[in-house]
Write an enzyme that holds these catalytic residues in place. Structure first.
Site, mmCIF file in Angstrom:
data_model
loop_
_atom_site.group_PDB
_atom_site.id
_atom_site.type_symbol
_atom_site.label_atom_id
_atom_site.label_comp_id
_atom_site.label_asym_id
_atom_site.label_seq_id
_atom_site.Cartn_x
_atom_site.Cartn_y
_atom_site.Cartn_z
ATOM 1 N N LYS A 77 -56.484 -37.554 42.434
ATOM 2 C CA LYS A 77 -56.869 -38.148 41.153
ATOM 3 C C LYS A 77 -56.195 -39.506 41.008
ATOM 4 O O LYS A 77 -55.029 -39.674 41.388
ATOM 5 C CB LYS A 77 -56.430 -37.199 40.024
ATOM 6 C CG LYS A 77 -56.902 -37.630 38.636
ATOM 7 C CD LYS A 77 -56.533 -36.577 37.598
ATOM 8 C CE LYS A 77 -57.012 -36.931 36.218
ATOM 9 N NZ LYS A 77 -56.671 -35.901 35.207
ATOM 10 N N SER A 152 -60.406 -34.250 32.397
ATOM 11 C CA SER A 152 -60.502 -35.586 32.935
ATOM 12 C C SER A 152 -60.499 -35.678 34.461
ATOM 13 O O SER A 152 -60.839 -36.721 35.012
ATOM 14 C CB SER A 152 -59.348 -36.422 32.385
ATOM 15 O OG SER A 152 -58.115 -35.906 32.842
ATOM 16 N N SER A 176 -57.418 -30.542 31.811
ATOM 17 C CA SER A 176 -58.122 -31.451 32.728
ATOM 18 C C SER A 176 -58.249 -31.024 34.171
ATOM 19 O O SER A 176 -58.979 -31.657 34.932
ATOM 20 C CB SER A 176 -57.474 -32.828 32.689
ATOM 21 O OG SER A 176 -57.932 -33.499 31.548
HETATM 22 N N1 GLN Z 1 -59.493 -33.159 27.191
HETATM 23 C C1 GLN Z 1 -58.121 -33.294 26.856
HETATM 24 C C2 GLN Z 1 -57.835 -34.667 26.327
HETATM 25 O O1 GLN Z 1 -58.723 -35.412 26.219
HETATM 26 C C3 GLN Z 1 -57.270 -32.953 28.032
HETATM 27 C C4 GLN Z 1 -57.057 -34.056 28.966
HETATM 28 C C5 GLN Z 1 -56.137 -33.719 30.073
HETATM 29 O O2 GLN Z 1 -55.831 -32.554 30.312
HETATM 30 N N2 GLN Z 1 -55.667 -34.753 30.739
HETATM 31 O O3 GLN Z 1 -56.738 -35.002 26.002
#
Ligand code: GLN
Length: 484
Positions: A77, A152, A176
């Site tokens: 990532k 994400s 994410s």
């Molecule tokens: N969807 C969550 C957010 O927008 C989690 C994101 C993540 O785990 N990096 O913060």
């Protein structure tokens, strides 16, 4: 096709010298060249580097210095720092940032002889649930190209699902790793807070962030975790745990294990197919000898609210460092303050700006008590719910997301809708617990559905064992996305 294989399958072939790391890398790049245009999982590809690392792996194999991941190509990532390789966080502000050092996880992977294929797309600074917040481009779900891959870590999940890598790393602040894994039909593991070093992970919300594996099956998740987990003195929040082999015990049976089913996670308004598929999965676990127990996590309904105060508050502080002076983009201006404003205005996307504003507000004098402090208190209640539940069960099983993958564009203009898709994953980060997302079925449209197993602190081995037993029982793992 080598690209379709798992880490453990390739390891067997490498051991027998039937294939070489270079052949694996070439096969994976062929696959990437064939389908990447449709999916766009990657931001940066590093083929030359990968071939060089394949040579190093080959030497390790010749000298019999092999680890289970030697010669295995991975996707990373793009918020995990890689020395000499651009690390953008899918943000314009870091578009040209080349880290001078490797994150600890990267160092460990390299020492073990793994190969890095490139850096994957994500929501900007890991803020989002669909990968649509990337400043680079949109990534498509391989099961249905007009759907999001989740986020994400959407790029990493797609790369694994579509065989554009053998396995990948993601990061999980509020879901994410697990949510994109479930949208793309792969395995995703968020370790307990502190198990994997975050040194070199670009910080989003430091009390929540964890790095973890995305893989084609449970065994691979255990192999990858064994390489990246362990104490690191470069990360002051790293837990004092020894390196261990998370694959040992995978095959033990789960007879008598107590599986908790929380009623708060099977709610009105969620997709019926998701609820039914997860309930069927629970029946399968019962047929394997697990004891199913009703549990209650009464503060679940406050988790999203608490998360969307705490995460933006920490993000607003962490992202203060992008001022145009030290990193990335710098806009021209006569006065220093104008330079800050212009650089941040043009460097950050809308969602990141929204979070910085929300977070700054929640932390400001006069509001701190009402928002940040209150959210922190709610966080303690959520954690206590889990600790209470784990007095009577060994693991808790829930859906990962209330729906399967949604359409591209469906939620992007409605941040609240997007935030609500994290309802089943946010609480686990707030509590700092480990959890694993694994495929348990498909919707009638052919989209994967995932289930989540949550455990007490540092119970990764138990989670992996339960997940492995379930995976063996259902056998849907050979099903691949309909891509040519
Ligand atoms: N969807 C969550 C957010 O927008 C989690 C994101 C993540 O785990 N990096 O913060």
């Amino acid at each position: 096709m080598l690209s379709k294989m798992t880490i453990h399958q390739l390891h067997e072939l490498l051991l027998k010298k039937e294939i070489s790391p270079k052949e694996i890398v070439e096969d994976v790049f062929n696959r990437i060249e064939n389908i990447e245009e449709k999916l766009r999982a990657y931001i940066t590809l590093t083929k030359e580097n990968a071939l060089k690392q394949a040579e190093i792996a080959e030497k390790m194999i010749a000298k019999r210095e092999m680890t289970p991941i030697t010669g295995i190509p991975l996707a990373i990532k793009d918020n995990i720092c890689t020395e000499g390789i651009r690390t953008t966080c899918a943000s314009k502000i870091l578009e040209n940032f080349i880290p001078p050092y490797d994150a600890t996880v990267i160092k460990l992977l390299k020492q073990a002889g793994a190969i890095i294929l490139g850096k994957t797309n994500m929501d900007e600074f890991a803020m989002g649930s669909s990968t649509e917040n990337s400043a680079m481009h949109i990534t498509h779900n391989p099961w249905k190209l007009d759907c999001v891959p989740g986020g994400s870590s959407g790029g990493s999940a797609v790369a694994v699902a579509a065989d554009e890598c053998i396995c990948a790393l993601g990061s999980d602040t509020g879901g994410s790793i697990r949510q994109p894994a479930s949208f793309c039909g792969v395995v995703g593991l968020k370790p307990s807070y502190g198990v994997v070093s975050r040194f070199g992970l670009v910080a989003f919300a430091s009390s929540l962030d964890q790095i973890g594996p995305l893989s084609k099956d449970v065994t691979d998740a255990a192999i990858l975790l064994s390489i990246i987990a362990g104490h690191d003195h470069f990360d002051s929040t790293s837990a004092p745990i020894d390196r261990q082999d998370y694959t040992s015990g995978l095959k033990e049976e789960i007879k008598g294990i107590r599986v908790g089913m929380p009623k708060e996670y099977f709610i009105e308004g969620m997709d019926k197919q998701v609820a039914e598929t997860v309930k069927e999965a629970i029946e399968i676990m019962a047929s394997l000898g697990a004891e199913i127990i009703d549990v209650s996590l009464p503060h679940t309904e406050y988790a999203v609210t608490a998360y969307y105060i705490i995460a933006p508050a920490e993000a607003s502080s962490n992202l203060a460092r992008y001022d145009g002076v030290r990193y990335g983009l710098r806009e021209d201006a006569k006065e220093l303050i104008d330079m800050y404003c212009k650089s941040r205005s043009s460097g950050f996307g809308d969602e990141v700006k929204r979070r910085i504003m929300l977070g700054t507000y929640a932390l400001s004098a006069g509001y701190y008590e009402a928002y940040y402090k209150k959210a922190s208190q709610v966080r303690t209640l959520i954690k206590q719910d889990f600790l209470e539940a784990f007095k009577i069960c060994d693991t808790i099983v829930t859906p990962v997301s209330p729906t399967p993958a949604f359409k591209i564009g469906e939620k992007i203009d409605d941040p609240l809708k997007m935030y609500l898709s994290d309802i089943f994953t946010n609480p686990i980060n707030l509590a700092g617990l480990p959890s694993i997302s694994l495929p348990c079925g498909f919707s009638k449209d052919g989209l994967p559905i995932g289930m989540q197993l949550i455990g007490p602190y540092f119970s990764e081995k138990t989670l992996l064992k339960v997940a492995y037993n379930f995976e063996q029982a259902i056998g849907i793992y050979n099903r691949k996305p309909p891509l040519n």
